[in-house]
Design a protein around this motif. Structure first.
Motif, short mmCIF file in Angstrom:
data_model
loop_
_atom_site.label_atom_id
_atom_site.label_comp_id
_atom_site.label_asym_id
_atom_site.label_seq_id
_atom_site.Cartn_x
_atom_site.Cartn_y
_atom_site.Cartn_z
N UNK A 142 0.82 -1.22 0.00
CA UNK A 142 0.00 0.00 0.00
C UNK A 142 0.85 1.26 0.00
N UNK A 143 1.91 1.29 0.76
CA UNK A 143 2.74 2.49 0.82
C UNK A 143 3.42 2.76 -0.52
N UNK A 144 4.01 1.75 -1.16
CA UNK A 144 4.52 1.98 -2.52
C UNK A 144 3.43 2.42 -3.50
N UNK A 145 2.23 1.85 -3.34
CA UNK A 145 1.11 2.27 -4.20
C UNK A 145 0.90 3.77 -4.10
N UNK A 146 0.91 4.31 -2.87
CA UNK A 146 0.65 5.74 -2.72
C UNK A 146 1.80 6.59 -3.26
N UNK A 147 3.03 6.09 -3.19
CA UNK A 147 4.13 6.82 -3.83
C UNK A 147 3.88 6.95 -5.33
N UNK A 148 3.63 5.83 -5.96
CA UNK A 148 3.56 5.81 -7.43
C UNK A 148 2.27 6.46 -7.93
N UNK A 149 1.16 6.17 -7.30
CA UNK A 149 -0.11 6.74 -7.77
C UNK A 149 -0.18 8.24 -7.48
N UNK A 150 0.36 8.70 -6.37
CA UNK A 150 0.40 10.14 -6.11
C UNK A 150 1.33 10.82 -7.10
N UNK A 151 2.45 10.19 -7.41
CA UNK A 151 3.37 10.75 -8.39
C UNK A 151 2.74 10.95 -9.74
N UNK A 152 1.76 10.09 -10.08
CA UNK A 152 1.07 10.21 -11.37
C UNK A 152 0.29 11.52 -11.46
N UNK A 153 -0.09 12.10 -10.32
CA UNK A 153 -0.79 13.39 -10.35
C UNK A 153 0.08 14.47 -10.97
N UNK A 154 1.39 14.31 -10.86
CA UNK A 154 2.33 15.34 -11.31
C UNK A 154 3.17 14.87 -12.50
N UNK A 155 2.77 13.73 -13.10
CA UNK A 155 3.51 13.16 -14.23
C UNK A 155 4.98 12.98 -13.86
N UNK A 156 5.24 12.54 -12.63
CA UNK A 156 6.61 12.36 -12.16
C UNK A 156 7.26 11.16 -12.83
N UNK A 157 8.58 11.16 -12.88
CA UNK A 157 9.34 10.09 -13.52
C UNK A 157 9.07 8.76 -12.81
N UNK A 158 8.66 7.75 -13.56
CA UNK A 158 8.25 6.48 -12.96
C UNK A 158 9.41 5.73 -12.32
N UNK A 159 10.60 5.82 -12.93
CA UNK A 159 11.76 5.14 -12.34
C UNK A 159 12.08 5.72 -10.97
N UNK A 160 12.04 7.04 -10.87
CA UNK A 160 12.30 7.69 -9.59
C UNK A 160 11.26 7.28 -8.56
N UNK A 161 10.00 7.26 -8.98
CA UNK A 161 8.93 6.87 -8.06
C UNK A 161 9.09 5.43 -7.62
N UNK A 162 9.44 4.55 -8.54
CA UNK A 162 9.57 3.13 -8.20
C UNK A 162 10.71 2.90 -7.22
N UNK A 163 11.81 3.61 -7.40
CA UNK A 163 12.93 3.45 -6.47
C UNK A 163 12.56 4.00 -5.08
N UNK A 164 11.87 5.15 -5.04
CA UNK A 164 11.42 5.67 -3.75
C UNK A 164 10.43 4.72 -3.09
#
Length: 294
Positions: free
Chosen positions: A47-69
């Motif tokens: 769930x916590x990784x889900x919120x990193x990646x799905x929240x990042x999608x709000x800002x079109x953030x880099x997916x690799x960066x989001x996945x590593x975080x």
């Protein structure tokens, strides 16, 4: 279904990333790596990784960066579970549908596996693959240290352990869970906002969302502990009851706890209004918290 598919998709990506970040080893450290993999690659909801990646999608953030975080955050969360299950803490035998690390290996290996997962998280965040801007990487590291440390998750665990000396009232339980559970959930959306370069208004809205969601998630967890099916949940239930510890359910009652979850969920959704349709899956995730069965 859209949310569940996205949750499964992200969980699979994070598991693949962790499999690569914690490779099998040869030699004297092999058993430690096996213990780390036993904990980190288990079938968790992520769930916590889900919120990193799905929240990042709000800002079109880099997916690799989001996945590593997200992977770094999952390492910290998993370490906390490994240590939380130890005999000196909650003394649990089952986690994520399999034996806890100290049962599958031994107590000393479980301590070291947790230590290694924690330090790996900061190694991941420090790497250039996480973000090209060293100031962004530094901010991610700093905020995770705050969320995981004495004024965050670990501080919440300490309050939990002081039950015998200072019985819990509602205010104490709320503070404990805002730290123990809520701090890492708050970090999950904050990390995405840092990577995505979110505006101050967006960060404020996400902070409110995470705070309400984190508390709702914990109350739902207490309800599961009281009413859930252990085979479905995948961990030992009725732990607080057995230990004589107060939680949201024992203080508020079943119906009071359910009402509190509904109120917090409604507030969490209101915080997302500024993102309009881009937050649809995040909104669905709040409904998932309301209806949790595992």
């Amino acid at each position: 279904m859209e949310f569940e598919q996205r949750l499964t998709e992200i969980a699979d990506k994070v598991t693949v990333a962790l499999d690569q970040l914690i490779p099998p080893a040869q030699g004297p450290e092999a058993n430690l790596m096996r213990a780390m993999r036993h904990a980190a690659l288990a079938n968790g909801k992520r769930m916590r990784p889900f919120y990193v990646i799905e929240t990042g999608a709000l800002f079109d953030a880099d997916e690799t960066a989001l996945l590593r975080a997200a992977a770094a955050l999952e390492c910290v969360h998993t370490y906390s579970l490994v240590h939380d299950d130890l005999p000196c803490m909650d003394d649990d035998d089952l986690r994520r549908g399999q034996p806890t690390v100290h049962k599958a290996f031994d107590e000393a290996t479980a301590v070291l596996a947790g230590d290694a997962l924690l330090t790996l998280a900061f190694k991941i965040l420090s790497g250039e693959d996480t973000h090209g801007d060293p100031m962004v990487r530094l901010r991610l590291i700093e905020r995770l240290a705050d969320a995981a440390g004495a004024k965050g998750m670990v501080g919440g665990q300490m309050i939990d352990m002081l039950e015998e000396e200072s019985p819990r009232d509602l205010n104490t339980i709320t503070r404990m869970q805002r730290l123990k559970t809520g701090a890492l959930i708050s970090y999950s959306v904050e990390a995405a906002a840092i990577i995505g370069g979110a505006s101050e208004n967006s960060r404020h809205a996400l902070a409110g969302f995470a705070q309400d969601l984190g508390l709702a998630y914990q109350i739902a967890d207490d309800l599961l502990d009281a009413e859930g099916d252990q085979d479905v949940v995948g961990k030992t239930l009725r732990r607080d009851e057995s230990a004589g510890k107060a939680n949201f359910v024992t203080v508020l009652g079943i119906e009071g706890a359910r009402e509190r979850v509904r109120l917090l969920a409604a507030q969490a959704k209101q915080h997302l209004a500024i993102f309009r349709d881009k937050a649809n899956i995040l909104l669905q995730s709040v409904d998932y918290v309301l209806d949790r069965t595992r």
